[in-house]
Design an enzyme around this catalytic site. Structure first.
Site, mmCIF file in Angstrom:
data_model
loop_
_atom_site.group_PDB
_atom_site.id
_atom_site.type_symbol
_atom_site.label_atom_id
_atom_site.label_comp_id
_atom_site.label_asym_id
_atom_site.label_seq_id
_atom_site.Cartn_x
_atom_site.Cartn_y
_atom_site.Cartn_z
ATOM 1 N N PRO A 101 -4.043 1.578 -7.759
ATOM 2 C CA PRO A 101 -3.860 0.509 -6.759
ATOM 3 C C PRO A 101 -3.546 1.094 -5.376
ATOM 4 O O PRO A 101 -2.787 2.066 -5.278
ATOM 5 C CB PRO A 101 -2.668 -0.285 -7.302
ATOM 6 C CG PRO A 101 -2.560 0.080 -8.741
ATOM 7 C CD PRO A 101 -3.143 1.451 -8.902
ATOM 8 N N GLY A 105 2.434 2.552 -3.578
ATOM 9 C CA GLY A 105 3.377 3.615 -3.941
ATOM 10 C C GLY A 105 2.947 4.386 -5.172
ATOM 11 O O GLY A 105 3.756 5.041 -5.810
ATOM 12 N N GLY A 107 0.463 6.699 -5.070
ATOM 13 C CA GLY A 107 -0.133 7.986 -4.688
ATOM 14 C C GLY A 107 -1.644 7.975 -4.592
ATOM 15 O O GLY A 107 -2.278 9.031 -4.747
ATOM 16 N N ALA A 110 -3.097 10.488 -1.951
ATOM 17 C CA ALA A 110 -2.986 11.899 -2.362
ATOM 18 C C ALA A 110 -3.968 12.206 -3.493
ATOM 19 O O ALA A 110 -4.611 13.261 -3.505
ATOM 20 C CB ALA A 110 -1.551 12.208 -2.795
ATOM 21 N N ASP A 152 4.421 13.344 -3.051
ATOM 22 C CA ASP A 152 3.201 12.723 -3.593
ATOM 23 C C ASP A 152 2.150 13.780 -3.912
ATOM 24 O O ASP A 152 1.605 13.830 -5.017
ATOM 25 C CB ASP A 152 2.605 11.734 -2.585
ATOM 26 C CG ASP A 152 3.263 10.373 -2.659
ATOM 27 O OD1 ASP A 152 4.421 10.313 -3.100
ATOM 28 O OD2 ASP A 152 2.622 9.387 -2.264
HETATM 29 O O1 PMV Z 1 5.170 4.844 -1.164
HETATM 30 P P1 PMV Z 1 5.100 6.182 -1.731
HETATM 31 O O2 PMV Z 1 5.265 6.286 -3.202
HETATM 32 O O3 PMV Z 1 4.011 7.047 -1.201
HETATM 33 O O4 PMV Z 1 6.505 6.771 -1.374
HETATM 34 C C1 PMV Z 1 6.861 7.562 -0.441
HETATM 35 C C2 PMV Z 1 8.200 8.097 -0.804
HETATM 36 C C3 PMV Z 1 9.100 8.239 0.381
HETATM 37 O O5 PMV Z 1 10.200 9.010 -0.066
HETATM 38 C C4 PMV Z 1 9.569 6.884 0.852
HETATM 39 C C5 PMV Z 1 8.410 8.955 1.534
HETATM 40 C C6 PMV Z 1 8.095 10.403 1.262
HETATM 41 O O6 PMV Z 1 7.313 10.972 2.042
HETATM 42 O O7 PMV Z 1 8.647 11.005 0.329
#
Ligand code: PMV
Length: 316
Positions: A101, A105, A107, A110, A152
């Site tokens: 998705p 959050g 990834g 990445a 990530d």
């Molecule tokens: O939204 P995500 O899972 O890509 O989370 C990023 C995690 C944070 O700690 C909020 C930012 C980071 O760069 O680590």
């Protein structure tokens, strides 16, 4: 030249999001049920150097040269060519698909980058080692938001549970007792750039209030690592609950996330928290495997647009 395919998994953060940007440890795990995939096929009838990029999921079908240089996929291609030292690649088409998705959050950015870089480098006869893929993917991640911690790209590249501290070598976790996580998606896009920016502003304005919160999150990360490596899964649930309370103090949760977290706890989860940037995106619940269905139903009844069940272990 044969077609070359590479894949990379999605991921979730178990502990330590946001605090990880400021040097505290965090734990993230791959989610193998969702994956990004890149396939590179030679197109010998095209002029040398012609790289066509097809990411039909996001409506992209264009030549690499026509994309702005700061487009994440174009930049990923550029970094591979530069690393290999190739001015002109043989004509090819790169097809990218993903079941991860978007903006939740998990990834996806990445994972798409890792899959694309691996497939293209292998197609060009220069497969890249994981360490290099990880570093290059970090460079691409910076396009999404300026100060990514690097967690990530690390978990997605190595596809193993990882204990991550910014600026240090990632440590792969042993998981003697696998455990089950249900992921619930609020369906609300989460903009990591915005929540990371808000936490940065809060920290600058009131360090005395927010630094201790980050410290506590870091301590939870250390305790969670010990619990995971000792097979003490029972303790993890409580640590999730504590981590969530601290994320609320950072103002990165939301009513929708809270509703799903409450639903999971009400249905018997051992612990639950948001995962990732917050204010949308996903929450996670630690559950006994035999109540997975009950938790899933509770999440769906409370508005989750998607649920994914995954077992965390240290197997490839
Ligand atoms: O939204 P995500 O899972 O890509 O989370 C990023 C995690 C944070 O700690 C909020 C930012 C980071 O760069 O680590």
């Amino acid at each position: 030249m044969p077609a070359i395919t590479a894949t990379a998994p999605g991921k979730i953060i178990l502990f330590g999001e946001h605090a990880v940007v400021y040097g505290r440890p965090a734990i993230a795990v791959p989610v193998n049920q969702v994956r990004a995939r890149a396939t590179v096929v030679a197109t010998p009838r095209e002029a040398p150097g012609t790289i066509r990029l097809q990411a039909l999921d996001i409506g992209l079908d264009t030549n690499y040269g026509d994309l702005p240089p700061d487009h994440p996929l174009a930049y990923a291609i550029h970094l591979v060519l530069e690393t290999i030292g190739l001015k002109e690649a043989p004509a090819c088409v790169i097809r990218v698909t993903s079941s991860i998705p978007l903006a939740s959050g998990m990834g996806s950015g990445a994972a798409v980058t890792v899959a694309l870089m691996r497939a293209l480098a292998a197609f060009l006869g220069h497969p890249l080692p994981d360490e290099r893929v990880n570093h290059l993917t970090y460079d691409v991640e910076k396009l999404y938001h300026g100060t990514p911690s690097g967690i990530d790209n690390t978990v997605v590249t190595y596809a193993k549970p990882v204990f991550f501290t910014r600026g240090e070598d990632p440590q792969m976790l042993t998981v003697p007792q696998p455990f089950t996580i249900v992921i619930g998606d609020t369906g609300i896009p989460c903009s990591t750039a915005i929540t990371v920016g808000d936490v940065r502003d809060a920290l600058q304005e009131q360090p005395e209030e927010y630094e201790p919160v980050l410290d506590e999150i870091g301590e939870i990360g250390d305790q969670a690592r010990s619990a995971i490596e000792a097979g003490g899964v029972g303790e993890l649930g409580q640590l999730m609950v504590s981590n969530q309370r601290l994320l609320q103090q950072l103002n990165v949760s939301s009513p929708e996330l809270e509703r799903l977290i409450q639903a999971a706890m009400g249905a018997g989860a051992l612990g639950a928290k948001m995962s990732g940037g917050g204010r949308g995106g996903n929450m996670i619940a630690l559950v006994e495997p035999d109540i997975t269905d009950k938790i899933t139903e509770a999440l769906q009844a409370s508005g989750a647009v998607r649920t994914i069940t995954t077992v965390v272990d240290d197997q490839p």
